[in-house]
Design a protein around this motif. Structure first.
Motif, PDB file in Angstrom:
ATOM      1  N   GLN A   1     -65.182  33.153  26.529  1.00  0.00           N
ATOM      2  CA  GLN A   1     -65.802  33.851  25.409  1.00  0.00           C
ATOM      3  C   GLN A   1     -64.770  34.664  24.635  1.00  0.00           C
ATOM      4  OE1 GLN A   1     -69.135  33.421  24.385  1.00  0.00           O
ATOM      5  NE2 GLN A   1     -68.183  34.375  22.576  1.00  0.00           N
ATOM      6  N   ALA A   2     -63.801  35.246  25.344  1.00  0.00           N
ATOM      7  CA  ALA A   2     -62.728  35.977  24.663  1.00  0.00           C
ATOM      8  C   ALA A   2     -61.915  35.050  23.771  1.00  0.00           C
ATOM      9  CB  ALA A   2     -61.823  36.662  25.687  1.00  0.00           C
ATOM     10  N   GLY A   3     -61.674  33.833  24.260  1.00  0.00           N
ATOM     11  CA  GLY A   3     -60.955  32.851  23.455  1.00  0.00           C
ATOM     12  C   GLY A   3     -61.733  32.457  22.218  1.00  0.00           C
ATOM     13  N   ILE A   4     -63.036  32.299  22.376  1.00  0.00           N
ATOM     14  CA  ILE A   4     -63.898  31.979  21.238  1.00  0.00           C
ATOM     15  C   ILE A   4     -63.871  33.110  20.217  1.00  0.00           C
ATOM     16  CG2 ILE A   4     -66.300  31.609  20.536  1.00  0.00           C
ATOM     17  CD1 ILE A   4     -66.701  30.263  23.329  1.00  0.00           C
ATOM     18  N   ASN A   5     -63.978  34.326  20.700  1.00  0.00           N
ATOM     19  CA  ASN A   5     -63.978  35.484  19.810  1.00  0.00           C
ATOM     20  C   ASN A   5     -62.670  35.591  19.033  1.00  0.00           C
ATOM     21  OD1 ASN A   5     -66.501  36.095  20.844  1.00  0.00           O
ATOM     22  ND2 ASN A   5     -65.762  37.701  22.214  1.00  0.00           N
TER      23      ASN A   5
ATOM     24  N   ASP B   1     -57.062  27.971  27.288  1.00  0.00           N
ATOM     25  CA  ASP B   1     -57.513  29.302  27.700  1.00  0.00           C
ATOM     26  C   ASP B   1     -57.534  29.447  29.214  1.00  0.00           C
ATOM     27  OD1 ASP B   1     -58.591  30.922  25.191  1.00  0.00           O
ATOM     28  OD2 ASP B   1     -59.053  28.815  24.876  1.00  0.00           O
ATOM     29  N   VAL B   2     -58.071  28.443  29.903  1.00  0.00           N
ATOM     30  CA  VAL B   2     -58.186  28.499  31.367  1.00  0.00           C
ATOM     31  C   VAL B   2     -57.849  27.127  31.945  1.00  0.00           C
ATOM     32  CG1 VAL B   2     -59.728  28.857  33.330  1.00  0.00           C
ATOM     33  CG2 VAL B   2     -59.968  30.297  31.304  1.00  0.00           C
TER      34      VAL B   2
ATOM     35  N   GLY C   1     -62.138  31.144  17.636  1.00  0.00           N
ATOM     36  CA  GLY C   1     -63.232  30.302  17.163  1.00  0.00           C
ATOM     37  C   GLY C   1     -63.591  29.182  18.114  1.00  0.00           C
ATOM     38  N   SER C   2     -62.749  28.950  19.126  1.00  0.00           N
ATOM     39  CA  SER C   2     -63.033  27.945  20.154  1.00  0.00           C
ATOM     40  C   SER C   2     -62.226  28.290  21.385  1.00  0.00           C
ATOM     41  CB  SER C   2     -62.678  26.529  19.673  1.00  0.00           C
ATOM     42  OG  SER C   2     -61.280  26.410  19.466  1.00  0.00           O
ATOM     43  N   ALA C   3     -62.557  27.650  22.501  1.00  0.00           N
ATOM     44  CA  ALA C   3     -61.835  27.878  23.752  1.00  0.00           C
ATOM     45  C   ALA C   3     -61.722  26.572  24.514  1.00  0.00           C
ATOM     46  CB  ALA C   3     -62.541  28.930  24.608  1.00  0.00           C
ATOM     47  N   SER C   4     -60.751  26.506  25.428  1.00  0.00           N
ATOM     48  CA  SER C   4     -60.524  25.285  26.196  1.00  0.00           C
ATOM     49  C   SER C   4     -60.460  25.588  27.680  1.00  0.00           C
ATOM     50  CB  SER C   4     -59.235  24.595  25.743  1.00  0.00           C
ATOM     51  OG  SER C   4     -58.163  25.518  25.705  1.00  0.00           O
ATOM     52  N   LEU C   5     -61.051  24.694  28.453  1.00  0.00           N
ATOM     53  CA  LEU C   5     -61.122  24.816  29.909  1.00  0.00           C
ATOM     54  C   LEU C   5     -60.716  23.505  30.542  1.00  0.00           C
ATOM     55  CD1 LEU C   5     -62.095  26.121  32.611  1.00  0.00           C
ATOM     56  CD2 LEU C   5     -64.397  25.310  32.031  1.00  0.00           C
ATOM     57  N   LEU C   6     -59.666  23.524  31.358  1.00  0.00           N
ATOM     58  CA  LEU C   6     -59.244  22.355  32.120  1.00  0.00           C
ATOM     59  C   LEU C   6     -59.610  22.576  33.580  1.00  0.00           C
ATOM     60  CD1 LEU C   6     -57.754  21.660  29.526  1.00  0.00           C
ATOM     61  CD2 LEU C   6     -55.759  21.003  30.887  1.00  0.00           C
ATOM     62  N   VAL C   7     -60.300  21.608  34.162  1.00  0.00           N
ATOM     63  CA  VAL C   7     -60.811  21.758  35.521  1.00  0.00           C
ATOM     64  C   VAL C   7     -60.288  20.650  36.424  1.00  0.00           C
ATOM     65  CG1 VAL C   7     -62.908  22.880  34.692  1.00  0.00           C
ATOM     66  CG2 VAL C   7     -62.912  20.408  35.053  1.00  0.00           C
ATOM     67  N   SER C   8     -60.404  20.886  37.723  1.00  0.00           N
ATOM     68  CA  SER C   8     -60.017  19.895  38.719  1.00  0.00           C
ATOM     69  C   SER C   8     -61.250  19.273  39.349  1.00  0.00           C
ATOM     70  CB  SER C   8     -59.145  20.544  39.801  1.00  0.00           C
ATOM     71  OG  SER C   8     -57.910  20.941  39.275  1.00  0.00           O
ATOM     72  N   GLY C   9     -61.051  18.108  39.963  1.00  0.00           N
ATOM     73  CA  GLY C   9     -62.151  17.403  40.604  1.00  0.00           C
ATOM     74  C   GLY C   9     -62.282  17.765  42.072  1.00  0.00           C
ATOM     75  N   GLY C  10     -62.924  16.882  42.824  1.00  0.00           N
ATOM     76  CA  GLY C  10     -63.141  17.119  44.243  1.00  0.00           C
ATOM     77  C   GLY C  10     -64.443  17.851  44.498  1.00  0.00           C
ATOM     78  N   ASN C  11     -64.682  18.175  45.773  1.00  0.00           N
ATOM     79  CA  ASN C  11     -65.926  18.844  46.155  1.00  0.00           C
ATOM     80  C   ASN C  11     -65.857  20.366  46.039  1.00  0.00           C
ATOM     81  OD1 ASN C  11     -67.433  16.497  46.899  1.00  0.00           O
ATOM     82  ND2 ASN C  11     -66.224  16.353  48.779  1.00  0.00           N
ATOM     83  N   THR C  12     -64.660  20.932  46.168  1.00  0.00           N
ATOM     84  CA  THR C  12     -64.520  22.391  46.180  1.00  0.00           C
ATOM     85  C   THR C  12     -65.154  23.079  44.978  1.00  0.00           C
ATOM     86  OG1 THR C  12     -62.524  22.311  47.539  1.00  0.00           O
ATOM     87  CG2 THR C  12     -62.849  24.284  46.203  1.00  0.00           C
ATOM     88  N   PRO C  13     -64.934  22.590  43.739  1.00  0.00           N
ATOM     89  CA  PRO C  13     -65.443  23.361  42.602  1.00  0.00           C
ATOM     90  C   PRO C  13     -66.922  23.176  42.289  1.00  0.00           C
ATOM     91  CG  PRO C  13     -64.189  21.480  41.808  1.00  0.00           C
ATOM     92  CD  PRO C  13     -64.065  21.477  43.310  1.00  0.00           C
TER      93      PRO C  13
ATOM     94  N   TRP D   1     -71.191  27.878  24.464  1.00  0.00           N
ATOM     95  CA  TRP D   1     -70.662  26.641  25.034  1.00  0.00           C
ATOM     96  C   TRP D   1     -70.355  25.587  23.977  1.00  0.00           C
ATOM     97  CZ3 TRP D   1     -68.595  26.263  29.605  1.00  0.00           C
ATOM     98  CH2 TRP D   1     -69.008  27.090  30.632  1.00  0.00           C
ATOM     99  N   ASN D   2     -71.058  25.614  22.862  1.00  0.00           N
ATOM    100  CA  ASN D   2     -70.805  24.615  21.820  1.00  0.00           C
ATOM    101  C   ASN D   2     -69.430  24.779  21.184  1.00  0.00           C
ATOM    102  OD1 ASN D   2     -71.861  27.076  20.685  1.00  0.00           O
ATOM    103  ND2 ASN D   2     -72.015  26.017  18.717  1.00  0.00           N
ATOM    104  N   LYS D   3     -68.734  25.869  21.517  1.00  0.00           N
ATOM    105  CA  LYS D   3     -67.390  26.105  21.007  1.00  0.00           C
ATOM    106  C   LYS D   3     -66.331  25.959  22.103  1.00  0.00           C
ATOM    107  CE  LYS D   3     -69.160  29.222  17.433  1.00  0.00           C
ATOM    108  NZ  LYS D   3     -69.138  30.602  16.889  1.00  0.00           N
ATOM    109  N   VAL D   4     -66.727  25.366  23.227  1.00  0.00           N
ATOM    110  CA  VAL D   4     -65.807  25.189  24.360  1.00  0.00           C
ATOM    111  C   VAL D   4     -65.463  23.715  24.531  1.00  0.00           C
ATOM    112  CG1 VAL D   4     -65.491  25.460  26.851  1.00  0.00           C
ATOM    113  CG2 VAL D   4     -66.732  27.213  25.554  1.00  0.00           C
ATOM    114  N   ASN D   5     -64.164  23.411  24.607  1.00  0.00           N
ATOM    115  CA  ASN D   5     -63.688  22.069  24.946  1.00  0.00           C
ATOM    116  C   ASN D   5     -63.349  22.043  26.435  1.00  0.00           C
ATOM    117  OD1 ASN D   5     -63.603  20.777  22.284  1.00  0.00           O
ATOM    118  ND2 ASN D   5     -62.006  22.276  21.824  1.00  0.00           N
TER     119      ASN D   5
END
Length: 232
Positions: free
Chosen positions: A27-31, A128-129, A34-46, A60-64
């Motif tokens: 949300q801080a990135g959006i503020n 962003d993350v 105007g948009s924010a980005s999140l890269l995530v990992s796979g597997g069962n842990t997350p 969320w509509n402003k998050v990639n």
């Protein structure tokens, strides 16, 4: 090891704190941009953390959202990280996010590097993350100590490349070290005593080729936090 370690009594407490921290940073990135980005990992842990995150009340509509890596398999394959993200994260309020997958129609991952790279050109840098995982061998993303592409993945200026580990199935597509370090905040998400033991072993050395996660834990250009719970 230069990363900050945050240790929780169990994974529920970790997931509650972690999901809120991620939501706040997005949300801080959006503020700010105007948009924010999140890269995530796979597997069962997350997965349990993703469920909590998917219910957070942000724009969320402003998050990639994208994966740091994926196995080069069809989305119907249980090994697909994209399929897992669709089921575990892109639900509830987070269903409004824009997800960018890696898999293309190419049979061979190495033939798809350029096409996959093009998919991410419009996503703002720095990310962003970025949430990383870690294997028992010290690999992260699909940067494996056993793969012939290891040195390139750790040194190239390319954002995206294919890899093929010898100790795990499937060709992979992964963001490179350079790309992953082009971020505002890095996290390493770990659950279990065995992962804590690997972390302690990794922290005792410096050879990135022996344990590629060290390339992120031992740098000081990007803030990095280890989110660790030894019990579920």
């Amino acid at each position: 090891m230069k990363a900050q370690v945050n240790k929780f009594e169990n994974s529920t407490l970790l997931n509650e704190a972690f999901s809120q921290e991620i939501a706040d940073k997005l949300q801080a990135g959006i503020n700010q941009n105007g948009s924010a980005s999140l890269l995530v990992s796979g597997g069962n842990t997350p997965k349990p953390m993703f469920l909590m995150l998917s219910n957070k009340d942000i724009e969320w509509n402003k998050v990639n959202i994208a994966l740091v890596d994926d196995r080069w398999v069809d989305l119907t394959d249980p090994a697909s990280n994209e399929a897992m993200v669709n089921e575990a994260l892109l639900i509830n309020k987070a269903s409004a996010a824009n997800f960018i997958g890696m898999k293309t129609e190419h049979d061979n991952a190495f033939d798809a590097e350029s096409a996959v790279s093009d998919k991410f050109k419009e996503v703002k840098r720095p990310f962003d993350v970025v949430i990383l995982g870690m294997g028992e061998d010290g690999h992260t993303a699909s940067i494996f100590p056993c793969c012939a592409q290891l040195e390139e993945a750790l040194t190239t200026n390319k954002d995206i490349m294919a890899t093929e580990p010898t100790t795990a199935p499937h060709q992979r597509m992964t963001f490179t070290k350079t790309a992953l370090l082009n971020s505002k905040q890095l996290y390493l998400h770990l659950v279990g005593e065995s992962k804590e033991a690997v972390l302690l072993d990794v922290a005792a050395g410096s050879d990135e080729k022996q344990a590629p996660i060290r390339a992120f834990l031992n740098q000081s250009n990007v803030p990095m936090s280890v989110m660790l719970a030894t019990t579920k």
